[in-house]
Write a protein that holds these residues in place. Structure first.
Motif, mmCIF file in Angstrom:
data_model
loop_
_atom_site.group_PDB
_atom_site.id
_atom_site.type_symbol
_atom_site.label_atom_id
_atom_site.label_comp_id
_atom_site.label_asym_id
_atom_site.label_seq_id
_atom_site.Cartn_x
_atom_site.Cartn_y
_atom_site.Cartn_z
ATOM 1 N N SER A 94 0.815 -1.208 0.000
ATOM 2 C CA SER A 94 0.000 0.000 0.000
ATOM 3 C C SER A 94 0.854 1.266 0.000
ATOM 4 C CB SER A 94 -0.924 -0.027 1.225
ATOM 5 O OG SER A 94 -1.611 1.183 1.360
ATOM 6 N N TRP A 95 1.896 1.290 0.821
ATOM 7 C CA TRP A 95 2.712 2.489 0.967
ATOM 8 C C TRP A 95 3.842 2.577 -0.053
ATOM 9 C CZ3 TRP A 95 1.992 6.780 3.898
ATOM 10 C CH2 TRP A 95 0.953 6.723 4.829
ATOM 11 N N SER A 96 4.198 1.447 -0.685
ATOM 12 C CA SER A 96 5.320 1.508 -1.621
ATOM 13 C C SER A 96 4.882 1.158 -3.041
ATOM 14 C CB SER A 96 6.451 0.582 -1.152
ATOM 15 O OG SER A 96 6.003 -0.762 -1.085
ATOM 16 N N ALA A 97 4.791 -0.091 -3.351
ATOM 17 C CA ALA A 97 4.558 -0.532 -4.730
ATOM 18 C C ALA A 97 3.282 0.047 -5.340
ATOM 19 C CB ALA A 97 4.527 -2.056 -4.788
ATOM 20 N N LEU A 98 2.200 0.097 -4.562
ATOM 21 C CA LEU A 98 0.921 0.586 -5.086
ATOM 22 C C LEU A 98 0.726 2.087 -4.892
ATOM 23 C CD1 LEU A 98 -1.318 -2.370 -3.834
ATOM 24 C CD2 LEU A 98 -0.299 -2.050 -6.108
ATOM 25 N N ASN A 99 1.500 2.693 -4.019
ATOM 26 C CA ASN A 99 1.462 4.138 -3.733
ATOM 27 C C ASN A 99 0.044 4.647 -3.459
ATOM 28 O OD1 ASN A 99 2.669 6.627 -3.280
ATOM 29 N ND2 ASN A 99 2.440 7.262 -5.396
ATOM 30 N N ILE A 100 -0.717 3.903 -2.704
ATOM 31 C CA ILE A 100 -2.085 4.289 -2.368
ATOM 32 C C ILE A 100 -2.110 5.558 -1.506
ATOM 33 C CG2 ILE A 100 -4.116 3.542 -1.032
ATOM 34 C CD1 ILE A 100 -3.579 0.718 -2.152
ATOM 35 N N HIS A 101 -1.040 5.807 -0.776
ATOM 36 C CA HIS A 101 -0.982 6.967 0.115
ATOM 37 C C HIS A 101 -0.206 8.140 -0.503
ATOM 38 C CE1 HIS A 101 -2.737 4.894 3.594
ATOM 39 N NE2 HIS A 101 -2.180 3.820 3.049
ATOM 40 N N GLY A 102 -0.115 8.178 -1.817
ATOM 41 C CA GLY A 102 0.629 9.233 -2.490
ATOM 42 C C GLY A 102 0.139 10.632 -2.163
ATOM 43 N N SER A 103 -1.166 10.786 -1.927
ATOM 44 C CA SER A 103 -1.705 12.116 -1.630
ATOM 45 C C SER A 103 -1.219 12.650 -0.285
ATOM 46 C CB SER A 103 -3.236 12.087 -1.645
ATOM 47 O OG SER A 103 -3.729 11.265 -0.604
ATOM 48 N N GLU A 104 -0.644 11.782 0.540
ATOM 49 C CA GLU A 104 -0.120 12.214 1.840
ATOM 50 C C GLU A 104 1.360 12.568 1.772
ATOM 51 O OE1 GLU A 104 -1.463 9.683 5.185
ATOM 52 O OE2 GLU A 104 -2.434 8.564 3.565
ATOM 53 N N GLN A 105 1.961 12.387 0.610
ATOM 54 C CA GLN A 105 3.401 12.609 0.475
ATOM 55 C C GLN A 105 3.695 13.377 -0.806
ATOM 56 O OE1 GLN A 105 5.604 8.880 1.685
ATOM 57 N NE2 GLN A 105 3.559 8.048 1.317
ATOM 58 N N GLN A 106 2.982 14.464 -1.010
ATOM 59 C CA GLN A 106 3.111 15.220 -2.251
ATOM 60 C C GLN A 106 4.435 15.975 -2.314
ATOM 61 O OE1 GLN A 106 -0.443 17.319 -3.629
ATOM 62 N NE2 GLN A 106 -1.522 16.388 -1.899
#
Length: 179
Positions: A22-34
């Protein structure tokens, strides 16, 4: 005891692997690390003006009267605001963080199993739904509640909740009723 131990180990690994994806390969949390192209300027400014810590801006200094705090609240309506978590040094050694995360995942699954094992009837459906319910209670009372007050993104957390607790519920729903 063996059933709870194996259920815990596999269930914790399911959560751990999903969190990694979720946090790496799929980058589901990308909006939290702009990204911002101003990051160097911002970090320099923060380094010159903040001690390590977590800040809500604007706010009042400790000891401010409630009247002065209310006055500031009225002044800042419609103005910019920010939450800042500032650290003096970035540490790239993820080993201990990953270990702690895995231990917490195991503990969470063990606690869930403990609750399920108190039931006189272990069946797939109640275990699966119960696991999702526990996940959504966690989601609603932490990330979602924070999003209400601090306008933080929660899409990644709702996906995590549904996937990881659904997978754990499916695993435990299959494993725990077995003789």
């Amino acid at each position: 005891m063996k059933k709870a131990l194996i259920g815990t180990l596999v269930g914790g690994l399911i959560i751990f692997i999903w969190q990694f994806l979720s946090w790496s390969a799929l980058n589901i949390h990308g909006s939290e690390q702009q990204y911002t192209e101003n990051q160097d300027i911002i970090l320099e400014c923060l380094g010159e003006n903040l001690q390590e810590g977590h800040y809500f801006l604007p706010t009042v200094p400790p000891g401010t009267s409630s009247e002065d705090a209310q006055s500031l609240m009225e002044e800042v309506i419609g103005q910019p605001w920010a939450q800042v978590s500032y650290h003096k040094s970035f540490e790239a050694d993820m080993g201990m963080n990953m270990f702690r995360g895995l231990v917490i995942d195991w503990l969470a699954v063990y606690l869930l199993i403990w609750v399920f094992m108190k039931s006189s009837e272990l069946r797939f459906s109640p275990i699966f739904i119960g696991s999702l319910c526990v996940g959504f209670v966690g989601y609603l009372t932490i990330p979602y509640l924070n999003s209400i007050w601090f306008e933080t993104p929660t899409w990644g957390y709702i996906v995590d909740t549904a996937v990881q607790w659904g997978l754990v519920g499916a695993w435990l729903g299959w494993w725990l009723p077995r003789e």
